[in-house]
Design an enzyme around this catalytic site. Structure first.
Site, short mmCIF file in Angstrom:
data_model
loop_
_atom_site.label_atom_id
_atom_site.label_comp_id
_atom_site.label_asym_id
_atom_site.label_seq_id
_atom_site.Cartn_x
_atom_site.Cartn_y
_atom_site.Cartn_z
N PHE A 139 -27.16 23.17 -39.59
CA PHE A 139 -26.04 22.43 -39.02
C PHE A 139 -26.08 21.02 -39.58
CE2 PHE A 139 -24.05 19.96 -35.57
CZ PHE A 139 -22.96 20.75 -35.21
N GLU A 143 -26.37 11.97 -40.91
CA GLU A 143 -26.43 11.45 -42.28
C GLU A 143 -27.51 10.37 -42.38
OE1 GLU A 143 -21.75 12.26 -43.43
OE2 GLU A 143 -22.54 10.22 -43.56
N PRO A 144 -27.92 10.02 -43.60
CA PRO A 144 -28.99 9.03 -43.75
C PRO A 144 -28.72 7.71 -43.02
CG PRO A 144 -28.55 10.10 -45.85
CD PRO A 144 -27.51 10.58 -44.90
N SER A 148 -27.04 8.24 -34.60
CA SER A 148 -26.46 8.12 -33.26
C SER A 148 -24.96 7.89 -33.29
CB SER A 148 -27.14 6.98 -32.49
OG SER A 148 -28.51 7.28 -32.26
N TRP A 172 -32.24 15.13 -42.21
CA TRP A 172 -33.01 15.63 -41.07
C TRP A 172 -32.43 16.94 -40.55
CZ3 TRP A 172 -37.17 13.16 -41.76
CH2 TRP A 172 -37.17 11.80 -42.07
N LEU A 249 -23.81 20.21 -30.16
CA LEU A 249 -25.03 19.46 -29.87
C LEU A 249 -25.37 19.54 -28.38
CD1 LEU A 249 -24.69 16.24 -32.06
CD2 LEU A 249 -26.36 18.07 -32.33
N ASN A 250 -24.36 19.55 -27.55
CA ASN A 250 -24.62 19.63 -26.12
C ASN A 250 -25.28 20.96 -25.76
OD1 ASN A 250 -24.21 17.73 -23.95
ND2 ASN A 250 -23.02 19.34 -22.95
N ALA A 252 -27.32 22.61 -27.73
CA ALA A 252 -28.71 22.51 -28.16
C ALA A 252 -29.51 21.61 -27.24
CB ALA A 252 -28.77 22.00 -29.60
N GLU A 373 -30.97 14.79 -31.50
CA GLU A 373 -29.89 15.29 -30.65
C GLU A 373 -29.61 14.35 -29.49
OE1 GLU A 373 -30.26 19.46 -29.83
OE2 GLU A 373 -30.90 19.88 -31.89
#
Length: 394
Positions: A139, A143-144, A148, A172, A249-250, A252, A373
């Site tokens: 997923f 990005e670098p 957040s 990541w 994301l929520n 996960a 996350e």
């Protein structure tokens, strides 16, 4: 005068936690725990030490176990309750956060994105194989320079005739280097959209990130998109705007609410067993008041975190769970888990830094779980906004 020892109980037994679970939930939890005990735990120290993981092999075994996308409906997925999925995450992370990450990225991010936002053709092509562990997904959102704040993403997708051309970099990314398919989010003229990018597409590469001090038994990668050309059918038709990836994301994060407690439980069980067996000044370390205070305080936080996780699980199963409530769980349970891991290390003393025991490995892993996350700061502000109605992110 010495007193006779009474029958000891684990922290979650002390809270009577099993009585809050259904028979099916207990059976799923026990099945995942046995798998981890038999297949994963004997190798974790070596995997962590070498910074490697036989992820493809494990994915196929986890697929047979039925935990990949287990909370999704159809396409070979088990369709379990959210609470059962959370309990599976707890047992996976009690082994190692990297194992839980493999499962949650596969199911709650990559599969969830395709299930919720993909076309029928995309679902038919990928979900059955991903549920079986025959295909691995990743997923690509972070990005670098934008973690957040995903709204600042620089990855772009532009139309070129009937195709899309993607350029950018993601960072990541769990499972990236071994993924058969990447769900990549990019900025378009229409806003943020998601794309299904098969591995091997010209211009797409996923170099693995090495020299990590955390999540070493996990595959972490960079995604590079250099003029990656995709057909129009590669776009997720229902994934429009940032709301789509943030919703994934929520899902996960919900798994983390349970998962972090698994790491904490494993640390507490290891520290308790060590303290009972370890003799200091001619008596068990566990017999000293200061040690018992540490164990009691950690048991309280573990039990309270588990009660919160189960409550959120029941809310999710009834369709009443809100994203800011997931932030409550993620913030509290990861924060307390890392505190428990650090405190357990003090009980083990110098032995606590050895891979013979799981405590320092969990503590190192939880340093990543604390910030991925959604960092603790971000979840704090989400809760603050829920309480005041005022956003304080800028």
């Amino acid at each position: 005068m010495a007193t006779a020892a009474t029958q000891s109980r684990t922290a979650l037994e002390l809270f009577g936690m099993d009585g809050l679970l259904s028979e099916e939930e207990r059976a799923i939890q026990e099945t995942v725990r046995r798998f981890c005990d038999d297949r994963v735990r004997p190798h974790l120290a070596e995997w962590f030490d070498k910074g490697t993981l036989p992820a493809r092999e494990l994915a196929r075994e986890l697929g047979k176990l039925g935990v990949l996308g287990m909370h999704l409906e159809g396409y070979g997925c088990a369709g379990t309750s959210a609470t059962a999925y959370g309990l599976a995450c707890l047992e996976l992370e009690a082994a190692d956060s990297g194992i839980r990450s493999l499962v949650s990225v596969q199911g709650s991010l990559a599969m969830q994105a395709i299930r919720a936002h993909g076309s029928d053709e995309q679902k038919e092509e990928w979900l059955p194989r991903m549920a079986a562990g025959e295909a691995i997904g990743c997923f690509g959102l972070t990005e670098p320079d934008h973690g957040s704040n995903p709204g600042g993403m620089r990855t772009t997708a532009r139309r070129d005739g009937g195709d899309w051309v993607l350029n950018g970099t993601k960072m990541w990314i769990t499972n990236g280097s071994i993924a058969d398919v990447a769900v990549v989010w990019a900025r378009t003229e229409e806003g943020v959209r998601g794309f299904v990018v098969p591995a091997g597409t010209p211009g797409f590469s996923a170099p693995e990130i090495k020299q990590k001090l955390s999540l070493r038994a996990s595959v972490t990668s960079e995604l590079v998109l250099d003029s990656v050309r995709l057909p129009s059918s590669a776009m997720l038709p229902e994934g429009i705007g940032l709301r789509a990836p943030l919703g994934c994301l929520n899902e996960a994060r919900f798994g983390i609410v349970f998962g972090a407690l698994g790491a904490a439980r494993d640390c507490l069980e290891a520290a308790t067993a060590y303290a009972i067996d370890r003799e200091v000044f001619d008596r068990p370390l566990a017999g000293f008041q200061l040690t018992q205070q540490k164990l009691a305080d950690m048991a309280l936080e573990l039990g309270k975190g588990m009660l919160l996780a189960l409550h959120l699980g029941r809310l999710k199963d009834s369709g009443d769970l809100h994203p800011d409530q997931v932030s409550l769980g993620k913030l509290n349970n990861v924060r307390e888990a890392i505190r428990i891991a650090r405190e357990c290390r003090t009980i083990l003393g110098a032995n606590g830094i050895s891979l013979e025991y799981p405590v320092m490995r969990h503590a190192g892993n939880l340093e990543s779980v604390l910030t991925y996350e959604g960092t603790s700061e971000v979840h704090t502000l989400i809760i603050g906004q829920a309480l005041t109605g005022l956003p304080a992110f800028r």
